[in-house]
Design an enzyme around this catalytic site. Structure first.
Site, PDB file in Angstrom:
ATOM      1  CG  HIS A 139       7.349  50.119 -36.536  1.00  0.00           C
ATOM      2  ND1 HIS A 139       7.253  51.082 -37.195  1.00  0.00           N
ATOM      3  CD2 HIS A 139       7.667  50.524 -35.364  1.00  0.00           C
ATOM      4  CE1 HIS A 139       7.406  52.240 -36.766  1.00  0.00           C
ATOM      5  NE2 HIS A 139       7.734  51.858 -35.393  1.00  0.00           N
ATOM      6  CG  HIS A 188       3.921  49.982 -28.507  1.00  0.00           C
ATOM      7  ND1 HIS A 188       3.998  51.129 -28.926  1.00  0.00           N
ATOM      8  CD2 HIS A 188       5.374  49.604 -28.778  1.00  0.00           C
ATOM      9  CE1 HIS A 188       5.133  51.477 -29.721  1.00  0.00           C
ATOM     10  NE2 HIS A 188       5.927  50.686 -29.813  1.00  0.00           N
TER      11      HIS A 188
END
Lengths: 140, 487
Positions: free
Chosen positions: B410, B241
Site C-alpha cells: 500500500h 490520500h
C-alpha cells in the site's frame, strides 16, 4: 516541567508518564496528550472548565477512557485544554476530573498533530517504587 | 514497550517471501508469511512488525497464513501492511484492529489532459490555490455541511448520495472500488459521537501521512495498461490520500470498547489487547461490520469531495471546466478495510473475511469486480510513496489470488519514527530542499513536513519491485510529485 517523555513507535507516538501519585499521573497524561496536539500549549488559556466523570472496570481502562474523552471533546467540539485537576478513586475505579481550556482559535493556536485515537497497544499503568508509571501509544 | 529487534525464526521460502513457522509461538494457528527481498527484510526485522505477524496468526478461523507485504512496519496489534482472512464457518473472527482506526483510508488518482509543460509555469499558483481551497490539517471543518439525515445517507450509499448535488458523476462511481458502496452499511450502528466527529469533516484532507499531490507521469512500464487508464508520459495527475476522518476513528474506537470483554466471552486467547475481535457470527461482530461499512462509505464520500474541490481549483487556475480538462477518475482503492470475498485456496473455494490493514486489493484481469474498461489489464493499484521521490500505478496480477487473497502493498512504509525524522531534519528546511528538487510543498506546520520528509520512508521503488517480482501486481507507471499539500 512536564513529567512525561515520548518514546519511538515507527508510525505513531508513545507517551511515558511518571508521577508521584495517581491524580498527578492522570493529569500529566492529559497534559502530554494536548502537548502532542498543540504546537505551543502555553498559548491555550485555561478560561473555561469542563467536568468529566468516568467509571471503568480496570484502572488501565480508566486512564484510556479519560484520555479518549478529552480527545473526543477536542475533535468533535474544538476544545483545547492546558490545565487539569483529577481525583481518582482507585478501588472504585472512578474518576472526577476538571479540564481547563478554551475553544480552538486558528488565529492563535497552531496544531501540531492529528491524534486519531488512543490505542490499547502496549497500554500499561503500574505502581513503581515511590510513584506511578503509565505508557500510552497514540495513533497519528 | 520499546523498539526491539525481531529474534524469531525467518525461513526463506523464495526470492521474495519469508516464513515464520507456526511452531514459533504456541497458539499460532497458521504460519506467518512476509513478502520482502533480502534488503527489505533486514529493515523489517528492526522492529516488532514480524512479532505482530506472528500474533495475528492466533486469530480464530484464520486461513492459510498471516500475511505481510514488503512495506510492513510496526503498528498496534496488527502490523501495518498486514493481511489476514478468516472463515466465519470455522469460527472466524472480525477484528477492528485488522482494519485500523482510519477505516477505508485509501487513494484515488485523477488524470487530466494537461502536461508538465502546461502546468509548470503556473505550478506555484496551483499549489497555493489547492492549499487555500482544500481544508487540510487538524481541526479544520469542510465547506460542505450535511444534516443528520444527509450524513446517514452518505454512510448508507457512499458517493452515490452526492449525485443529485452534482458533486459526483456516475462515471466517478464506476471507477471507485466497490462502486463506492459497501452493501450492509447501517448508519444506526454508528454512534452519535462518531457522527458528531464526522459531520463537519467530509471533504477535508486531515493530517499525518495524508496528502494531495500534483504528479507527473515520469515513466511508463506497461504502454497498453497505461493507455487504457488514459495515462501518458509527462501527463499531469492528482493523487489524493485520505480516509474516513474522525467518524471512522470513532467507529473503530467504539468497537474496541465494545470488544473489551469479548475475548473472555468467546473464549479467545490473544497476545495483545489491540487484537480484540469477535466471531463474525456474533452480535458484536455484526454490529462492527455494519458500522465499519458505513464508515467506509463515508470515506469514499470524503475522497470524492476532495477530488471535486481539486477539479474546481484546476478550473479556476486553467480557466476551463474540469470536463474539458478531462479530469477523469482513474481509480480509487482502499487500503484499510475488511471485505467478505470469494477466494480459492487449499483446493477449495470459500467466502472469507479479508482484513487489509495497510494493504491494497489487487484483483487480476477478468475478475468480475473490476470495471469493464479494466477487465483486460487487471485492477489499477495506487501506491503512494514519499513526497520527494515517487508514487506508483500498478495492476493486479494472478499471483495475488494464489498467494495473498488478492492483495498487494500500500505504500513505502516508514523507515524512521516521527521523533527520529524531526531530529534528523534539525534546522534544515524541507520545503526548500523539495523546491530544489522541483517540488512545491505547502503544509500547516514545519514539524509536519519534517515528520513526513522523504527519508522518513523506505524507498517505494524497492517495495514495488518486490510485489512486481512476486507477481502480486505489475508495474504500469511511476509518478513523480511536483506539488504537495499536507495537513
Amino acid at each position: 516541567m512536564l513529567m512525561y517523555e515520548t518514546f519511538d513507535h515507527t508510525a505513531d507516538l508513545g507517551l511515558r508518564i511518571k508521577a508521584d501519585d495517581l491524580p498527578s499521573l492522570f493529569a500529566d497524561a492529559a497534559h502530554a496528550l494536548f502537548d502532542v496536539i498543540v504546537d505551543d500549549l502555553s498559548l491555550v488559556q485555561p478560561q473555561q472548565v469542563v467536568d468529566v466523570n468516568l467509571q471503568s472496570d480496570e484502572l488501565v481502562y480508566l486512564l484510556f477512557d479519560w484520555l479518549n474523552h478529552l480527545l473526543f471533546l477536542f475533535d468533535a467540539k474544538g476544545w483545547l485544554f492546558s490545565r487539569f485537576d483529577v481525583q481518582v478513586n482507585e478501588s472504585a475505579c472512578r474518576l472526577q476530573g476538571k479540564a481547563w481550556g478554551e475553544r480552538l482559535d486558528p488565529s492563535r493556536h497552531v496544531l501540531a498533530h492529528e491524534v486519531k485515537a488512543i490505542t490499547y497497544h502496549g497500554l500499561r499503568i503500574e505502581q513503581k517504587e515511590g510513584g506511578w508509571l503509565a505508557e500510552v501509544i497514540v495513533d497519528i | 514497550m520499546s523498539k526491539e529487534i525481531f529474534q524469531g525464526p525467518l525461513e526463506r521460502v523464495s526470492d521474495c517471501c519469508w516464513r515464520i513457522p507456526k511452531t514459533y509461538k504456541q497458539g499460532m494457528r497458521v504460519d506467518g508469511l512476509i513478502y520482502a527481498d533480502e534488503v527489505l527484510i533486514e529493515a523489517i526485522k528492526r522492529d516488532q512488525a514480524p512479532e505482530q505477524v506472528a500474533n495475528v496468526a492466533f486469530l480464530p478461523g484464520i486461513q492459510y497464513a498471516s500475511l505481510a507485504m514488503p512495506d510492513i512496519h510496526w503498528g498496534y496489534g496488527f502490523c501495518i501492511g498486514g493481511v489476514c482472512a478468516t472463515d466465519p464457518d470455522e469460527g472466524g473472527v472480525i477484528s477492528p484492529g485488522g482494519v485500523g482506526y482510519d477505516i477505508n483510508c485509501g487513494v484515488r488518482l485523477v488524470r487530466s489532459n494537461l502536461f508538465y509543460r502546461d502546468v509548470q509555469p503556473r505550478l506555484r499558483q496551483l499549489v497555493e490555490e489547492l492549499f487555500r481551497h482544500i481544508p487540510t490539517g487538524v481541526g479544520k471543518s469542510g465547506r460542505y455541511h450535511f444534516d443528520k439525515k444527509e450524513l446517514d445517507r452518505l454512510m448508507a450509499e457512499g458517493p452515490r448520495a452526492l449525485l443529485d448535488r452534482d458533486l459526483a458523476t456516475p462515471r466517478d462511481l464506476e471507477y471507485t472500488e466497490a462502486n463506492g458502496k459497501l452493501e450492509g452499511a447501517d448508519p444506526d450502528a454508528v454512534s452519535d459521537q462518531a457522527k458528531l466527529r464526522g459531520e463537519s469533516q467530509c471533504g477535508t484532507l486531515g493530517s499525518g501521512n495524508h496528502f494531495l499531490e500534483v504528479q507527473v507521469v515520469d515513466h511508463i512500464f506497461d504502454e497498453q495498461a497505461a493507455r487504457v487508464m488514459g495515462l501518458e508520459k509527462d501527463m499531469v495527475c492528482v493523487m489524493i490520500h485520505s480516509g474516513s476522518r474522525g467518524l471512522g476513528y470513532q467507529v473503530c474506537d467504539d468497537a474496541l470498547a465494545m470488544l473489551r470483554k469479548a475475548p473472555e466471552k468467546y473464549g479467545i486467547s490473544l497476545p495483545d489487547r489491540q487484537l480484540a475481535c469477535a466471531p463474525v457470527n456474533s452480535p458484536e461482530g455484526q454490529k462492527y461490520i455494519a458500522a465499519m461499512r458505513a464508515a467506509a462509505n463515508f470515506a469514499w464520500c470524503n475522497r470524492q469531495l476532495l477530488m471535486q474541490q481539486t477539479r474546481e481549483v484546476f478550473e479556476n487556475v486553467f480557466g476551463r471546466p474540469w470536463q474539458q480538462l478531462q479530469m477523469n477518475l482513474v481509480y480509487d482503492v482502499c487500503h484499510n478495510i475488511a471485505k467478505f470475498e470469494e477466494h480459492t485456496f487449499n483446493g477449495k473455494t470459500r467466502k472469507v473475511w479479508v482484513h487489509r490493514k495497510g494493504a491494497t486489493r489487487a484483483f487480476p484481469p477478468n475478475h468480475p469486480e473490476i470495471p469493464q474498461m479494466y477487465r483486460q489489464i487487471g485492477q489499477p493499484v495506487l501506491i503512494p510513496g514519499d513526497m520527494g521521490r515517487a508514487s506508483w500505478v500498478l495492476v493486479g496480477q494472478e499471483g495475488s489470488m494464489k498467494q495473498t487473497f488478492g492483495t498487494t502493498c500500500h505504500g513505502a512504509g516508514r523507515a524512521m519514527s516521527r521523533t527520529a525524522a524531526v531530529k534528523d531534519v534539525g534546522k534544515r528546511r524541507i520545503d526548500k530542499e523539495l523546491e530544489a528538487r522541483g517540488v512545491i510543498a505547502r503544509a500547516q506546520s514545519r514539524r509536519g513536513l519534517a515528520e513526513e520528509q522523504p527519508d522518513a520512508y523506505k524507498n517505494v521503488d524497492e517495495v514495488v519491485e518486490v510485489v512486481h517480482k512476486a507477481n502480486l501486481s505489475r508495474k504500469v507507471a511511476r509518478m513523480r510529485p511536483i506539488g504537495v499539500i499536507k495537513g
